[in-house]
Design an enzyme around this catalytic site. Sequence first.
Site, PDB file in Angstrom:
ATOM      1  CB  SER A 204      -0.908   0.008   1.244  1.00  0.00           C
ATOM      2  OG  SER A 204      -0.119  -0.158   2.404  1.00  0.00           O
TER       3      SER A 204
ATOM      4  CG  HIS B 123      -3.588  -0.853  -2.214  1.00  0.00           C
ATOM      5  ND1 HIS B 123      -3.979   0.469  -2.068  1.00  0.00           N
ATOM      6  CD2 HIS B 123      -3.472  -1.357  -0.972  1.00  0.00           C
ATOM      7  CE1 HIS B 123      -4.058   0.757  -0.766  1.00  0.00           C
ATOM      8  NE2 HIS B 123      -3.756  -0.352  -0.086  1.00  0.00           N
TER       9      HIS B 123
ATOM     10  CD  GLU C 157      -5.451   2.969  -4.570  1.00  0.00           C
ATOM     11  OE1 GLU C 157      -4.606   2.500  -3.797  1.00  0.00           O
ATOM     12  OE2 GLU C 157      -5.678   4.192  -4.649  1.00  0.00           O
TER      13      GLU C 157
ATOM     14  CG  ASN D 271      -3.464   4.747   1.505  1.00  0.00           C
ATOM     15  OD1 ASN D 271      -4.591   4.977   1.971  1.00  0.00           O
ATOM     16  ND2 ASN D 271      -2.910   3.562   1.518  1.00  0.00           N
TER      17      ASN D 271
END
Length: 704
Positions: A411, A432, A444, A482
């Site tokens: 991540s 991800h 992702e 993120n």
Amino acid sequence: MSINVVRYENRSDIGLVVISNPPVNAISPEVTEGLRKALDTFDADSEAKALVVHCEGRTFVAGGDIGSFEAPDFDTRPFSSVLSRLDASPRPVVATLHGTVLGGGLELAMACHFRLALPATRLGMPEVKLGLLPGSQGTQRLPRLAGVPLALDLILTGRLIAAQDALSAGIIDDVADGDPLALGFAAAERIAETKVTVRRTSTMKIAVNAATTRALSEAAASVAKKPAYPALSAIVRSVDAAVNLPFHEGEEVEARAFEQLRLSDTSRALRHLFFAERAAARVPGLAPAGRPREVCSVGIVGAGTMGGGIAMNFANVGIPVVLVETTDDALNRGLATVRKNYEASAAKGKLSTEQVEKRLSLLSGRLDYASLSNCDLVIEAVFENLQIKKDVCARLGRVCKEGAVIATNTSTLDVDVLAEATARPADVVGMHFFSPANVMRLLEVVRGAKTAPDVLSTAMQVSRRIGKTPVVSGVCYGFIGNRMLEPYMRETEFLLLEGALPEQIDAAIESLGMAMGPCRMSDLSGVDVGAKVVNGQAEAGELPPDPHYRPVVRKLFELGRHGQKTQTGYYRYEGRIPKPDPTVATICVDLGRQHGITRRGDITDQEIIQRLMYTLINEGIQILDEGVSYRPGDVDVVWTAGYGFPDYRGGPLYMADQIGLAEIQKTLEHYGRVRGDQFGYWTPSRLLNELVATGQRLGAWTKE
Ligand code: T1G
């Protein structure tokens, strides 16, 4: 006008209407006009004893054409009048159903007199997911066929039901396997010959009994708690009208509600996401090199929380999985957790015992990498540490068969570095997953610099196959979600140092519609997880050279306040209930003092929302400019499918267009002035400035 979207013919004295409007036979204005003309021909065709309504292609009508709802002159009445003509026909009308009979498709079917479905057919009223309600008599006909309780359930949830269940509920009249047309003609012949009285749904009566009354009152109470979704209360009102008003008066209630909802911000936002999720599956420039590789078996390295959750996704769709761990103990723990998760679903009635055992039988545990040598796809889900992941990737590069796809679930780490570690970077892609991996829809898919086109399309295809919503990201820190979370959490912590408390920040953000504010979210995902990422970035020199950067999460971590799992974090917990904790207030005051930050009492909800959301939006626009994400809708899908952003606001970048990009830019510049912009926290991105200067909206922007 597209030709042959609808055609009529007479076959052995039975009229046949065929809709052919790929890909899903959506009811466009052309289809409606075609149906009107076909009925005119049928009316004039005195030889025809009955009529069969049929669709070519993969499915019977799957609904109204969602793209046409935005047209200023959109009108449901022409389609509704076609349905009324079918309903009123003196000669029997038979609908032959296959595929997914949804929305306007089910409305069309219910206007006919006899509905016959292939066994695999699924039916539903998903309009509510678009912020709408059935706009062509669906709320009037379904309760007449299925009863109010089931009709309310189906229309309020948008869930699909199988043909057999629809038959049991009285929504359809027969389930038969074979050629739908032949079955339809046979049914039409039989009904015409026997002259059975046809069931006109408009004349059917609804049983007004205790179950009906209770269902309506319970539904009304339930939807009253969800004012953000006005379609819900409109549905209850329309079904109530079906019970208490004559058919055409109830139809009027429904039509007025539909028109209001169609023009609502909520429905526009949800329709945006409908198409954005589908557009996200389209990767620019991928075809034709990107033919997906076949995936019949999967290997996963790491049977921890993520590895086990990832494995469940594949077992759920019948794909065998080999889980590899370093010790028997770790392996058994991981498999036991998977079993516990499945048994919890079974206890809730979501799975049968047989299904649980079938899925568990697809999972096997090994301690040796050699057991991965035949897998088509291998996903590493080991501890988030660069060296550990590089070692695992190096071994996978040697062990995995030629043509296998190697995916990393990292991540935060650089997918290109991990790809190089395999010595076969073209076979490597990021996948991800979001925790809990067997629940969260978002995935992702990270495209490395050397990821081969067919590897990328394999990851996209297998993601959809396991029911995920895949979005492609380029390689950057934090990918899309993120990375945008960074400024959001940074401003959260500055506000805590400046005088806000966790409960105020969370309440402000949750008033915007976020499922969970930043502090509650951190406590749920683990303060330790967040702190380790920040500490790792600090050690790697990847943080801004700002001495005041995110001291709160690191302090809470030091104090052992890891969130819900330790019953203390930004809050203290009574079970899973967060309670404001004066200790945290003291920690923030002390940290503020240490960092020379003067606390103030005038922080407003508006300031909280602007500082968290506008910096998040600015980062999202920067990501677009860098080409890390292909389109604004992709960013919206990431945040609504993976981070609890309210879908009725369409996603952060859709919302930015509603706020106005010039307003976003002006506000960022304001905070840059009042807070100082030494580290560029408030600098509007280049693309934002360009869009404002040229008067463009994000929704119209494309990199292509
Ligand atoms: N209108 C327009 N396009 C549609 C569409 C629709 N209703 N449904 C699908 N598409 C397009 C989709 O954008 C994609 O296009 C392609 O078809 C394949 O879809 C009148 C007012 C039917 C279960 O909400 O649930 O009826 O990306 O990738 O996974 O009163 O599509 O290829 O260019 O999703 O196999 C109610 C929405 C409308 C159904 C197929 N109906 N569609 O899933 O394929 S409102 C819906 C779906 C209404 C009435 C009211 C799914 C599907 P492209 P896909 P799929």
